[in-house]
Design a protein around this motif. Structure first.
Motif, PDB file in Angstrom:
ATOM      1  N   TRP A  96       0.874  -1.185   0.000  1.00  0.00           N
ATOM      2  CA  TRP A  96       0.000   0.000   0.000  1.00  0.00           C
ATOM      3  C   TRP A  96       0.904   1.225   0.000  1.00  0.00           C
ATOM      4  O   TRP A  96       1.442   1.615   1.017  1.00  0.00           O
ATOM      5  N   ASP A  97       1.098   1.808  -1.166  1.00  0.00           N
ATOM      6  CA  ASP A  97       2.055   2.916  -1.276  1.00  0.00           C
ATOM      7  C   ASP A  97       1.476   3.976  -2.213  1.00  0.00           C
ATOM      8  O   ASP A  97       1.344   3.754  -3.419  1.00  0.00           O
ATOM      9  N   PHE A  98       1.131   5.132  -1.624  1.00  0.00           N
ATOM     10  CA  PHE A  98       0.532   6.220  -2.386  1.00  0.00           C
ATOM     11  C   PHE A  98       1.248   7.534  -2.079  1.00  0.00           C
ATOM     12  O   PHE A  98       1.686   7.763  -0.947  1.00  0.00           O
ATOM     13  N   GLU A  99       1.321   8.367  -3.067  1.00  0.00           N
ATOM     14  CA  GLU A  99       1.959   9.679  -2.935  1.00  0.00           C
ATOM     15  C   GLU A  99       1.326  10.499  -1.826  1.00  0.00           C
ATOM     16  O   GLU A  99       1.997  11.275  -1.136  1.00  0.00           O
ATOM     17  N   THR A 100       0.011  10.328  -1.626  1.00  0.00           N
ATOM     18  CA  THR A 100      -0.733  11.168  -0.681  1.00  0.00           C
ATOM     19  C   THR A 100      -1.035  10.476   0.646  1.00  0.00           C
ATOM     20  O   THR A 100      -1.777  11.014   1.472  1.00  0.00           O
ATOM     21  N   VAL A 101      -0.471   9.276   0.877  1.00  0.00           N
ATOM     22  CA  VAL A 101      -0.765   8.520   2.098  1.00  0.00           C
ATOM     23  C   VAL A 101       0.517   8.317   2.892  1.00  0.00           C
ATOM     24  O   VAL A 101       1.520   7.828   2.356  1.00  0.00           O
ATOM     25  N   SER A 102       0.496   8.670   4.167  1.00  0.00           N
ATOM     26  CA  SER A 102       1.689   8.562   5.011  1.00  0.00           C
ATOM     27  C   SER A 102       1.910   7.122   5.463  1.00  0.00           C
ATOM     28  O   SER A 102       0.994   6.292   5.438  1.00  0.00           O
ATOM     29  N   ASP A 103       3.141   6.845   5.908  1.00  0.00           N
ATOM     30  CA  ASP A 103       3.467   5.509   6.427  1.00  0.00           C
ATOM     31  C   ASP A 103       2.609   5.178   7.636  1.00  0.00           C
ATOM     32  O   ASP A 103       2.215   4.014   7.829  1.00  0.00           O
ATOM     33  N   GLU A 104       2.326   6.192   8.452  1.00  0.00           N
ATOM     34  CA  GLU A 104       1.497   5.978   9.638  1.00  0.00           C
ATOM     35  C   GLU A 104       0.078   5.569   9.251  1.00  0.00           C
ATOM     36  O   GLU A 104      -0.518   4.682   9.878  1.00  0.00           O
ATOM     37  N   GLU A 105      -0.456   6.187   8.209  1.00  0.00           N
ATOM     38  CA  GLU A 105      -1.798   5.833   7.735  1.00  0.00           C
ATOM     39  C   GLU A 105      -1.828   4.422   7.181  1.00  0.00           C
ATOM     40  O   GLU A 105      -2.796   3.676   7.388  1.00  0.00           O
ATOM     41  N   VAL A 106      -0.773   4.039   6.484  1.00  0.00           N
ATOM     42  CA  VAL A 106      -0.686   2.688   5.927  1.00  0.00           C
ATOM     43  C   VAL A 106      -0.660   1.657   7.046  1.00  0.00           C
ATOM     44  O   VAL A 106      -1.377   0.654   7.016  1.00  0.00           O
ATOM     45  N   GLN A 107       0.162   1.906   8.055  1.00  0.00           N
ATOM     46  CA  GLN A 107       0.270   0.987   9.181  1.00  0.00           C
ATOM     47  C   GLN A 107      -1.060   0.857   9.921  1.00  0.00           C
ATOM     48  O   GLN A 107      -1.487  -0.239  10.280  1.00  0.00           O
ATOM     49  N   SER A 108      -1.727   1.987  10.116  1.00  0.00           N
ATOM     50  CA  SER A 108      -3.010   1.985  10.815  1.00  0.00           C
ATOM     51  C   SER A 108      -4.053   1.179  10.039  1.00  0.00           C
ATOM     52  O   SER A 108      -4.792   0.372  10.625  1.00  0.00           O
ATOM     53  N   LEU A 109      -4.107   1.372   8.721  1.00  0.00           N
ATOM     54  CA  LEU A 109      -5.062   0.646   7.894  1.00  0.00           C
ATOM     55  C   LEU A 109      -4.775  -0.856   7.914  1.00  0.00           C
ATOM     56  O   LEU A 109      -5.694  -1.672   8.087  1.00  0.00           O
ATOM     57  N   SER A 110      -3.509  -1.213   7.775  1.00  0.00           N
ATOM     58  CA  SER A 110      -3.127  -2.631   7.769  1.00  0.00           C
ATOM     59  C   SER A 110      -3.478  -3.309   9.084  1.00  0.00           C
ATOM     60  O   SER A 110      -4.033  -4.426   9.094  1.00  0.00           O
ATOM     61  N   GLN A 117      -5.733  -2.355  11.285  1.00  0.00           N
ATOM     62  CA  GLN A 117      -7.189  -2.381  11.435  1.00  0.00           C
ATOM     63  C   GLN A 117      -7.791  -3.559  10.674  1.00  0.00           C
ATOM     64  O   GLN A 117      -8.660  -4.269  11.193  1.00  0.00           O
ATOM     65  N   ILE A 118      -7.309  -3.789   9.464  1.00  0.00           N
ATOM     66  CA  ILE A 118      -7.848  -4.879   8.646  1.00  0.00           C
ATOM     67  C   ILE A 118      -7.413  -6.234   9.183  1.00  0.00           C
ATOM     68  O   ILE A 118      -8.191  -7.204   9.177  1.00  0.00           O
ATOM     69  N   GLU A 119      -6.189  -6.338   9.692  1.00  0.00           N
ATOM     70  CA  GLU A 119      -5.711  -7.608  10.240  1.00  0.00           C
ATOM     71  C   GLU A 119      -6.537  -8.057  11.440  1.00  0.00           C
ATOM     72  O   GLU A 119      -6.676  -9.256  11.695  1.00  0.00           O
ATOM     73  N   LYS A 120      -7.101  -7.102  12.174  1.00  0.00           N
ATOM     74  CA  LYS A 120      -7.932  -7.448  13.338  1.00  0.00           C
ATOM     75  C   LYS A 120      -9.239  -8.109  12.913  1.00  0.00           C
ATOM     76  O   LYS A 120      -9.787  -8.942  13.641  1.00  0.00           O
ATOM     77  N   ASP A 121      -9.743  -7.743  11.758  1.00  0.00           N
ATOM     78  CA  ASP A 121     -11.019  -8.287  11.288  1.00  0.00           C
ATOM     79  C   ASP A 121     -11.010  -8.310   9.759  1.00  0.00           C
ATOM     80  O   ASP A 121     -11.676  -7.515   9.111  1.00  0.00           O
ATOM     81  N   PRO A 122     -10.237  -9.234   9.159  1.00  0.00           N
ATOM     82  CA  PRO A 122     -10.020  -9.195   7.711  1.00  0.00           C
ATOM     83  C   PRO A 122     -11.257  -9.487   6.864  1.00  0.00           C
ATOM     84  O   PRO A 122     -11.306  -9.097   5.701  1.00  0.00           O
ATOM     85  N   PHE A 123     -12.246 -10.167   7.421  1.00  0.00           N
ATOM     86  CA  PHE A 123     -13.439 -10.495   6.640  1.00  0.00           C
ATOM     87  C   PHE A 123     -14.594  -9.536   6.896  1.00  0.00           C
ATOM     88  O   PHE A 123     -15.476  -9.387   6.061  1.00  0.00           O
ATOM     89  N   GLY A 124     -14.585  -8.863   8.052  1.00  0.00           N
ATOM     90  CA  GLY A 124     -15.660  -7.931   8.366  1.00  0.00           C
ATOM     91  C   GLY A 124     -17.000  -8.646   8.441  1.00  0.00           C
ATOM     92  O   GLY A 124     -17.075  -9.844   8.723  1.00  0.00           O
ATOM     93  N   THR A 125     -18.070  -7.918   8.189  1.00  0.00           N
ATOM     94  CA  THR A 125     -19.390  -8.537   8.131  1.00  0.00           C
ATOM     95  C   THR A 125     -19.417  -9.532   6.977  1.00  0.00           C
ATOM     96  O   THR A 125     -18.991  -9.194   5.868  1.00  0.00           O
ATOM     97  N   PRO A 126     -19.888 -10.773   7.199  1.00  0.00           N
ATOM     98  CA  PRO A 126     -19.901 -11.757   6.113  1.00  0.00           C
ATOM     99  C   PRO A 126     -20.563 -11.208   4.858  1.00  0.00           C
ATOM    100  O   PRO A 126     -21.613 -10.558   4.925  1.00  0.00           O
TER     101      PRO A 126
END
Length: 337
Positions: free
Chosen positions: A264-278, A280-289
């Protein structure tokens, strides 16, 4: 309260039933299957049981939605019956195997004034939702290309479970059965395909259809794409992934099932935002079925008088792409869609 019925109580029906039971404002009324032994399993005791679809619909005018969970080749004729009774339809993927059947299903639903939704639940996974948001907010800039990869194992025992598996008439191959979710996502994220060049083969499994396929596509935007799909991976599923590349960003969602941020590498996204998103998703990768999301959306669509998020026309898009891939593989020519 929206009342549901499920037709075909095989493996996938369990996801539908669990989803309906978890949705406020939805209630399962009846189940239908031609296999009486399967129909009489203890888990279906609380529901009305039928072996005849027309009988079920005739006797239960309160059923508003029918979830069709039978082999793919039967989707069209059963949808025709359901829509003739003016009931809404949720149909499992692939929507159809034959293009003319899909057109017929859409026409039947429109003529009877009912809604038709197709089960493509992977759209609702948190990582895929994040990828869609990145595309929609132009984080990639001009898109250059994308990859959809399905490297899975479906051994011979899987195909031997039932006589319809791996057949052209009722099941389809790796593209229709396994990779269709990824092709739906590819089209949802990248837009329509202009042309395709492909190869496909039946290398390891004793089936009528392909067990491995590769294709290159050009999207109408001018971006390119690569598709790889196989059920021949030894000894088990290796990966399912979607990757998108553009002038100001690149991203890959992967894992054994595409639900984790791998890049996840974007010109407008910081490393901190990438880490936070990753994280968050790892905690609940499937979300609501995803099945629950599809069925909840049908409830909302009925109450709000709108089309389902994944409509019949949406369901036909990956089917049309698969037909083009197989035509290219058979003829050796580039196919324009």
């Amino acid at each position: 309260m929206i009342n549901f019925a499920v037709v075909g109580v095989g493996h996938i029906a369990k996801k539908h039933i669990e989803a309906i039971n978890n949705i406020e404002g939805a209630r399962l009324v009846a189940v239908c299957d031609t296999n009486e032994e399967r129909l009489n399993a203890p888990e279906y005791e609380e529901y009305k049981k039928y072996t005849d679809l027309k009988e079920m619909l005739s006797e239960n005018e309160d059923i508003q939605v029918v979830n069709i969970c039978v082999p793919s080749g039967l989707h069209a004729p059963l949808t025709k019956i359901v829509t003739s009774f003016k009931r809404h339809v949720i149909v499992e993927k692939p929507m159809v195997l034959k293009l003319e059947d899909g057109d017929s299903m859409i026409q039947d639903a429109e003529e009877n004034g009912v809604k038709l939704a197709v089960v493509h639940p992977n759209r609702f996974r948190p990582a895929i939702q994040a990828l869609k948001e990145a595309v929609d907010t132009n984080k990639f800039g001009v898109l250059s290309h994308a990859n959809a990869t399905v490297r899975w194992n479906r051994n011979q025992a899987y195909y031997d479970q039932a006589p319809w598996r791996g057949t052209k008439e009722f099941d389809g191959g790796v593209l229709m059965n396994q990779a269709i979710h990824d092709l739906d996502l590819l089209l949802w994220l990248m837009g329509p395909v202009k042309s395709v060049q492909a190869m496909a083969a039946t290398r390891l499994r004793k089936i009528e259809t392909e067990d491995v396929a590769v294709a290159t596509v050009m999207f109408e935007s001018g971006a390119l794409g690569v598709i790889e799909a196989a059920t021949t991976i030894y000894p088990s599923n290796l990966e399912e992934s979607l990757a998108i590349f553009g002038e100001t960003g690149s991203a890959k969602v992967g894992g054994k099932t595409a639900n984790l941020i791998k890049h996840w590498d974007f010109e407008t996204v910081s490393d901190e935002e990438v880490q936070s998103l990753s994280e968050q998703i790892e905690k609940d990768p499937f979300g609501t079925p995803g099945h629950q999301c599809i069925i909840e959306d049908m409830v909302s669509a009925i109450n709000e008088g709108r089309s389902p998020i994944v409509s019949g026309k949406d369901g036909m898009a990956p089917v049309k792409l698969i037909h083009a891939i197989l035509e290219s593989a058979e003829t050796g020519k580039r196919i324009d869609l």
